[in-house]
Write a protein that holds these residues in place. Structure first.
Motif, PDB file in Angstrom:
ATOM      1  N   ASP A 152     -21.194 -64.297 -34.716  1.00 14.51           N
ATOM      2  CA  ASP A 152     -19.955 -64.527 -33.956  1.00 14.51           C
ATOM      3  C   ASP A 152     -19.086 -63.278 -33.969  1.00 14.51           C
ATOM      4  N   ARG A 153     -19.690 -62.119 -33.755  1.00 14.80           N
ATOM      5  CA  ARG A 153     -18.969 -60.864 -33.974  1.00 14.80           C
ATOM      6  C   ARG A 153     -18.955 -60.013 -32.708  1.00 14.80           C
ATOM      7  N   SER A 154     -17.819 -59.964 -32.053  1.00 13.70           N
ATOM      8  CA  SER A 154     -17.625 -59.065 -30.919  1.00 13.70           C
ATOM      9  C   SER A 154     -17.394 -57.648 -31.435  1.00 13.70           C
ATOM     10  N   GLY A 155     -17.624 -56.649 -30.573  1.00 12.97           N
ATOM     11  CA  GLY A 155     -17.360 -55.275 -30.984  1.00 12.97           C
ATOM     12  C   GLY A 155     -18.078 -54.274 -30.104  1.00 12.97           C
ATOM     13  N   PHE A 156     -17.916 -52.995 -30.444  1.00 15.37           N
ATOM     14  CA  PHE A 156     -18.533 -51.926 -29.668  1.00 15.37           C
ATOM     15  C   PHE A 156     -19.977 -51.714 -30.099  1.00 15.37           C
ATOM     16  N   VAL A 157     -20.830 -51.390 -29.132  1.00 14.67           N
ATOM     17  CA  VAL A 157     -22.165 -50.905 -29.448  1.00 14.67           C
ATOM     18  C   VAL A 157     -21.984 -49.561 -30.137  1.00 14.67           C
TER      19      VAL A 157
END
Length: 322
Positions: A152-157
């Motif tokens: 459940d972790r959004s973020g940048f590649v």
């Protein structure tokens, strides 16, 4: 997401009503930021808001920027430092820094993509919103980003300016058997972010007195599970010890996509369960999905500690996949 917010749905409604709408998303944090990456705030052209990007510290500034973004039809990347005092007021010990992406619906975030996102969410289908902040392109995908979906972790590649916003359905827990362990497990699961449902045809067990304010279905488990459905964000825990109640539910779950299946009972009880399921035509691999005896082996004593062991095992399977 901690709870199932309705920011994308609200933004789409406002946009279609002609009010104008903006979605603001936390895309990066440093320190003890009040809200996690992926948190959203919807803002209408009339100044209405839903959601939060900071717990109240910087919402006013984000709304001002959103109004300007609606005027010029361009995205914004905003950075805010949250002071220790502001952080304390929203329940944190110290402050941090947050970065927020502001996207006007229509001009930057296409209406058709937002509409698809809302439909995926309505259908309880995990989906990622992927935006290239340099190319200003965006798309939805269900492929790749397995670790981000599981955590459940959004973020940048890493090493890029591509932001991946994870939209997972809310976690659900279906408990068959309104017994003492369930009385401890259900409130614990709710604290951990699950939406629990109890199934027990025995109304004396599944009563409002024993489970105040909870969703209780007095149907046979197989009928109730057919009604509720099972998916990759659902855990099923069987606590009755009664094959007449447990087995029909298990038979549905073993050929569904729920991420966790746990069944109460001793090693001997589980061996008999395996025999019954094998005779019913289930394969060894299908039966191996059952965590039985249920819960991590922590030496639990009593219903509350057994509930802790079950929730711990659910968490391990959800986050680590095993």
């Amino acid at each position: 997401m901690d709870r199932f917010d309705r920011c994308p749905e609200t933004a789409l409604d406002w946009h279609r009503a002609g009010k104008g709408a903006v979605l603001a998303t936390v895309i990066e944090t440093w320190g003890s930021a009040p809200r996690r990456v992926g948190s959203q705030l919807a803002i209408s052209g009339e100044g209405e808001i839903e959601g939060s990007v900071s717990g109240g510290c910087v919402e006013g500034a984000v709304v001002v920027e959103a109004m300007e973004a609606l005027e010029d039809g361009k995205p914004r990347e905003l950075e805010f430092g949250v002071s220790d005092q502001d952080a304390f007021e929203v329940g944190l010990a110290c402050g941090g820094t947050i970065r927020v992406l502001v996207e006007p619906v229509g001009a930057v975030l296409p209406e058709d993509i937002l509409d698809q996102l809302v439909k995926f969410r309505s259908d309880r289908q995990p989906v990622a919103y992927v935006v290239d902040l340099d190319g200003e392109t965006c798309a939805l995908t269900k492929e790749g980003y397995d670790h981000a979906f599981r955590m459940d972790r959004s973020g940048f590649v890493e090493g890029s300016r591509t932001f991946v916003g994870i939209h997972n359905p809310p976690l659900r827990l279906i408990v068959v058997g309104a017994v003492h362990i369930a009385q401890a497990l259900v409130p614990m699961a709710r604290i951990a972010g699950y939406d629990p449902t109890l199934i027990d045809p025995r109304e004396a067990f599944g009563s409002d007195t024993r489970f105040p304010g909870e969703t209780i279905l007095h149907d046979w488990p197989d009928e109730a599970i057919t009604q509720l459905g099972l998916d990759t964000r659902t855990a099923l825990v069987l606590l009755t010890h009664d094959p007449k109640l447990d087995d029909p539910a298990l038979e549905q779950a073993l050929r569904a996509d729920c991420f966790y299946i746990g069944a109460l009972g001793s090693t001997r009880t589980h061996a008999k369960r395996v025999e019954r399921l094998t005779a019913a035509g289930f394969t060894e691999a299908e039966i191996a999905q059952i965590h039985g005896p249920v819960g991590l082996d922590i030496g639990a004593s009593g219903p509350a500690e057994i509930a802790v062991s079950i929730l711990a095992e659910m968490t391990r399977v959800l986050r680590k996949g095993a």
